[in-house]
Scaffold this active site. Sequence first.
Site, PDB file in Angstrom:
ATOM      1  N   ASP A 221     -30.502 -12.825  -4.633  1.00 16.16           N
ATOM      2  CA  ASP A 221     -29.093 -12.503  -4.370  1.00 16.16           C
ATOM      3  C   ASP A 221     -28.296 -12.460  -5.680  1.00 16.16           C
ATOM      4  O   ASP A 221     -27.504 -11.538  -5.906  1.00 16.16           O
ATOM      5  CB  ASP A 221     -28.502 -13.549  -3.408  1.00 16.16           C
TER       6      ASP A 221
ATOM      7  N   ALA B 286     -17.576  -1.304  14.745  1.00 17.50           N
ATOM      8  CA  ALA B 286     -18.952  -1.252  15.235  1.00 17.50           C
ATOM      9  C   ALA B 286     -19.534  -2.651  15.155  1.00 17.50           C
ATOM     10  O   ALA B 286     -19.582  -3.256  14.081  1.00 17.50           O
ATOM     11  CB  ALA B 286     -19.787  -0.289  14.391  1.00 17.50           C
TER      12      ALA B 286
ATOM     13  N   LYS C  85     -26.316  -9.197  -7.566  1.00 16.91           N
ATOM     14  CA  LYS C  85     -24.940  -9.222  -8.082  1.00 16.91           C
ATOM     15  C   LYS C  85     -24.918  -8.909  -9.582  1.00 16.91           C
ATOM     16  O   LYS C  85     -24.015  -8.218 -10.079  1.00 16.91           O
ATOM     17  CB  LYS C  85     -24.306 -10.586  -7.803  1.00 16.91           C
TER      18      LYS C  85
ATOM     19  N   ALA D 294       0.845  -1.205   0.000  1.00 15.50           N
ATOM     20  CA  ALA D 294       0.000   0.000   0.000  1.00 15.50           C
ATOM     21  C   ALA D 294       0.879   1.253   0.000  1.00 15.50           C
ATOM     22  O   ALA D 294       0.597   2.214   0.709  1.00 15.50           O
ATOM     23  CB  ALA D 294      -0.927  -0.023   1.213  1.00 15.50           C
TER      24      ALA D 294
HETATM   25  N1  HSE Z   1     -25.487 -16.262  -0.170  1.00 16.76           N
HETATM   26  C1  HSE Z   1     -24.419 -15.905  -1.033  1.00 16.76           C
HETATM   27  C2  HSE Z   1     -24.086 -17.076  -1.938  1.00 16.76           C
HETATM   28  C3  HSE Z   1     -23.222 -15.515  -0.215  1.00 16.76           C
HETATM   29  O1  HSE Z   1     -24.507 -18.189  -1.647  1.00 16.76           O
HETATM   30  O2  HSE Z   1     -23.436 -16.900  -2.964  1.00 16.76           O
HETATM   31  C4  HSE Z   1     -22.125 -14.859  -0.994  1.00 16.76           C
HETATM   32  O3  HSE Z   1     -22.542 -13.693  -1.627  1.00 16.76           O
END
Ligand code: HSE
Length: 352
Positions: free
Chosen positions: A204, A45, A208, A34
């Site tokens: 999910d 936190a 992405k 770095a």
């Molecule tokens: N639930 C997600 C997966 C975790 O199974 O890919 C990683 O983003």
Amino acid sequence: VSAPLRIALLGAGSVGRAVAERLLTDGEWLADRADGRRLELSAVATRTPARLAGLKVPQGVAIESDPVALVANRPFDVVVELLGGLEPAGEVLRTALDAGTAVVTANKMLLAESGEALEAQARRSRAALRFEAAVAGGTPLLSVIAEDLVAVRIERIRGVINGTTNWILDSMETSGLDLAEAVAAARAAGYAEADPSLDIEGIDAAHKLVILGRLAFGLWIPVAAVRRVATEPPGAGGPGIAGVTRADIEAARAQGQHVRLVAEVRRRGADIEAEVVPRQLLPDDPLAAARGVTNIVAIEGQPVGSVTISGPGAGGPATAAAVIADLVRIARGAGSTWAGLPARDLQPAAAR
Ligand code: HSE
């Protein structure tokens, strides 16, 4: 000697704890990468400090329970957001970016839902917003698209980008389980969440995919514009893998093929289309090779043809390596993950 990079770490789950551990045990090695700048853990936190048990956290590192108050009340150079979910993560990011503080996040849900507003805010305040860990965990993917492939006209990205559903499909195939049994096995193995619907229903993966679409095509596709329901087998009728049956898997296997939950974003004329649906893949399709929780992503464009990247899509230490890579880039003065890419004015087909 340059000033240390003061880091606020928000969240001490499996990735947060692994980030803290690397920063505390590998400081010199990381500083060498770095530009000699030390990556200093200044505050954490977490509502469950017990998650840090066993780490030698120095006296001077503040441990607080409220991430919003921590970021509002003290100056940091970078906020690392590993809380997940929309709030309070969203408030924390808005506060940090507004103050011009750099942010590193793995929060795919927040980026997918609020990426456009967060990008506008980061551009206004010239704060870096980096998120390599949000897609494909520890596997380098976003910087490859945004930096290494910057001279490639991307036409299509398709990938297996949800490890949990791939583990489930893989075990349906190898153990002859039906979907409910495979989901139960995934939970027992610690892969699926207590409420696995974000994974199972393809949400999910859609989150992405929205992030991949932004980097490849310059627009934030609305999550609702990502098609998640297959109209034909495998998986017809249900969102994500919810409609995949043992018969679908057996029909594929009889032909020497594999069922995978394929996330795909592509250019079609002036439109961008995005979908997350189960597909029956030929054995020589690069995505067919995904076993267990592995992620595989193929990026197609000219003049390279196809570039395929695979690796761990989750896991604390591996994903922490992607978070720390972003910290190192910020220490070296890099901007946001999309720095250098134009924000183009395209419309997703389904939003027209
Ligand atoms: N639930 C997600 C997966 C975790 O199974 O890919 C990683 O983003």
